[in-house]
Design a protein around this motif. Structure first.
Motif, PDB file in Angstrom:
ATOM      1  N   MET A  22       0.849  -1.191   0.000  1.00  0.00           N
ATOM      2  CA  MET A  22       0.000   0.000   0.000  1.00  0.00           C
ATOM      3  C   MET A  22       0.887   1.244   0.000  1.00  0.00           C
ATOM      4  O   MET A  22       1.766   1.392   0.852  1.00  0.00           O
ATOM      5  N   ILE A  23       0.640   2.115  -0.959  1.00  0.00           N
ATOM      6  CA  ILE A  23       1.463   3.319  -1.138  1.00  0.00           C
ATOM      7  C   ILE A  23       0.622   4.561  -0.866  1.00  0.00           C
ATOM      8  O   ILE A  23      -0.501   4.697  -1.387  1.00  0.00           O
ATOM      9  N   ASP A  24       1.148   5.484  -0.072  1.00  0.00           N
ATOM     10  CA  ASP A  24       0.471   6.762   0.167  1.00  0.00           C
ATOM     11  C   ASP A  24       0.695   7.697  -1.016  1.00  0.00           C
ATOM     12  O   ASP A  24       1.823   7.843  -1.504  1.00  0.00           O
ATOM     13  N   THR A  25      -0.379   8.349  -1.485  1.00  0.00           N
ATOM     14  CA  THR A  25      -0.291   9.408  -2.494  1.00  0.00           C
ATOM     15  C   THR A  25      -1.070  10.604  -1.966  1.00  0.00           C
ATOM     16  O   THR A  25      -1.758  10.517  -0.939  1.00  0.00           O
ATOM     17  N   VAL A  26      -0.992  11.727  -2.667  1.00  0.00           N
ATOM     18  CA  VAL A  26      -1.709  12.924  -2.207  1.00  0.00           C
ATOM     19  C   VAL A  26      -3.218  12.751  -2.305  1.00  0.00           C
ATOM     20  O   VAL A  26      -3.976  13.476  -1.659  1.00  0.00           O
ATOM     21  N   SER A  27      -3.676  11.797  -3.089  1.00  0.00           N
ATOM     22  CA  SER A  27      -5.112  11.577  -3.252  1.00  0.00           C
ATOM     23  C   SER A  27      -5.588  10.314  -2.539  1.00  0.00           C
ATOM     24  O   SER A  27      -6.694   9.840  -2.778  1.00  0.00           O
ATOM     25  N   GLY A  28      -4.742   9.768  -1.662  1.00  0.00           N
ATOM     26  CA  GLY A  28      -5.127   8.566  -0.933  1.00  0.00           C
ATOM     27  C   GLY A  28      -4.178   7.411  -1.195  1.00  0.00           C
ATOM     28  O   GLY A  28      -3.187   7.543  -1.934  1.00  0.00           O
ATOM     29  N   LYS A  29      -4.467   6.273  -0.607  1.00  0.00           N
ATOM     30  CA  LYS A  29      -3.599   5.098  -0.749  1.00  0.00           C
ATOM     31  C   LYS A  29      -3.914   4.343  -2.041  1.00  0.00           C
ATOM     32  O   LYS A  29      -5.056   4.289  -2.475  1.00  0.00           O
ATOM     33  N   VAL A  30      -2.873   3.769  -2.635  1.00  0.00           N
ATOM     34  CA  VAL A  30      -3.046   2.905  -3.801  1.00  0.00           C
ATOM     35  C   VAL A  30      -2.273   1.604  -3.551  1.00  0.00           C
ATOM     36  O   VAL A  30      -1.287   1.590  -2.803  1.00  0.00           O
ATOM     37  N   LYS A  31      -2.743   0.523  -4.161  1.00  0.00           N
ATOM     38  CA  LYS A  31      -2.102  -0.775  -3.982  1.00  0.00           C
ATOM     39  C   LYS A  31      -1.221  -1.075  -5.198  1.00  0.00           C
ATOM     40  O   LYS A  31      -1.675  -0.997  -6.333  1.00  0.00           O
TER      41      LYS A  31
END
Length: 308
Positions: free
Chosen positions: A237-246
């Motif tokens: 799971m990766i944090d981005t400015v628009s939320g987490k992505v897998k």
């Protein structure tokens, strides 16, 4: 009119090269940034003067005018041009200064008493019943520094700032850069003798309140990755400015592997729907506090590798 010695502000003399000015500006801007001097009430004003000094001395044409006219550098050439026009018109009418037709605007940063009676009479600023025209002067431009968080600039939004004791509602474009300046026409000082108002120039200081590093429109981040996922593959799971992505992690992922997430960076200034990218660098974590059983398994794994 207050005279600000831009050379003194940057700690330079008049023989400074363009490279000297650039280096001095960076040094002074870092040293006196308001974020680093929160308890200094003069920090914002000094930081503004440092930016102004760089804007003027870093531009060859502006620097030339400043060196020639000093405090009057913004309107000195306009006075000279007006004088030449008045003299030219005057010679054609037998008048040494001329009377001119119509009105023209001249940028001026002070009150009437800041320029000489010679200029006042030459421009027809006699007042009363003298019969001369009054030249209209544009009002002084205002400058202000405003701080925003990096998280504030991912969407275009309106924000109210208090500048010179006035509340001004400003549209802040998405993706605005640190140190970027925008102009708001007509929000400066009132003009003289019916001239137009000056303008307001706002310089934005962007404070990075995120866990990302910003480089232009791209963002960068390190992502811890456990040894077992790195070796065997899996998901993270990766944090981005628009939320987490897998993200899927490929087997045998090496330490320092960089992954690009397209369009997960900072919005491009005044380009709707266009974004930079997010670059994630995997930092493989070696397990700690191994049990005896785990150590035994690693020994067996090492032995197996040595057979190859």
């Amino acid at each position: 009119m207050e005279y600000v010695d831009y050379y003194k502000i940057l700690g330079l003399d008049k023989t400074a090269s363009a490279d000297d000015i650039k280096k001095a500006y960076r040094k002074q801007a870092r040293k006196h940034h308001p974020d680093l001097n929160p308890n200094d009430p003069e920090a914002v004003k000094l930081f503004q003067q440092i930016n102004e000094a760089n804007e003027v001395l870093g531009d060859p044409e502006k620097r030339k005018k400043y060196d020639q006219y000093g405090a009057d550098w913004k309107h000195g050439e306009q006075f000279e041009e007006a004088r030449r026009q008045q003299q030219s018109q005057g010679r054609s009418r037998g008048n040494p200064f001329g009377q001119g037709q119509g009105s023209e605007y001249y940028s001026f940063d002070g009150d009437d008493h800041d320029y000489s009676d010679f200029f006042a009479s030459m421009f027809g600023n006699r007042g009363g019943g003298g019969g001369g025209r009054q030249t209209r002067f544009k009002g002084q431009d205002y400058r202000a520094s405003v701080q925003l968080n990096l998280s504030d600039i991912f969407k275009t939004h309106k924000q109210t700032f208090t500048i010179n004791d006035k509340n001004i509602r400003v549209t802040v474009p998405a993706g605005i850069e640190d140190g970027q300046e925008i102009k708001i026409a007509g929000y400066g000082a009132p003009g003289q003798h019916g001239g137009p108002n000056g303008d307001l120039y706002i310089t934005f200081s962007i404070h990075n309140n995120t866990g990302f590093t910003r480089k232009g429109n791209d963002l960068y981040a390190d992502q811890p990755l456990d040894l077992f996922t790195a070796v065997l593959g899996g998901e993270e799971m990766i944090d981005t400015v628009s939320g987490k992505v897998k993200l899927k992690v490929a087997p045998e992922t090496q330490n320092g592997t960089k992954v690009r997430l397209k369009g997960k960076g900072v919005p491009v200034y005044k380009k709707e729907g266009v974004y930079g990218d997010l670059y994630v660098t995997y930092q493989v974590q070696v397990p700690k506090n191994l049990s005896e059983k785990e150590k035994e398994l690693f020994h067996k794994l090492a032995e197996e590798r040595q057979k190859k």
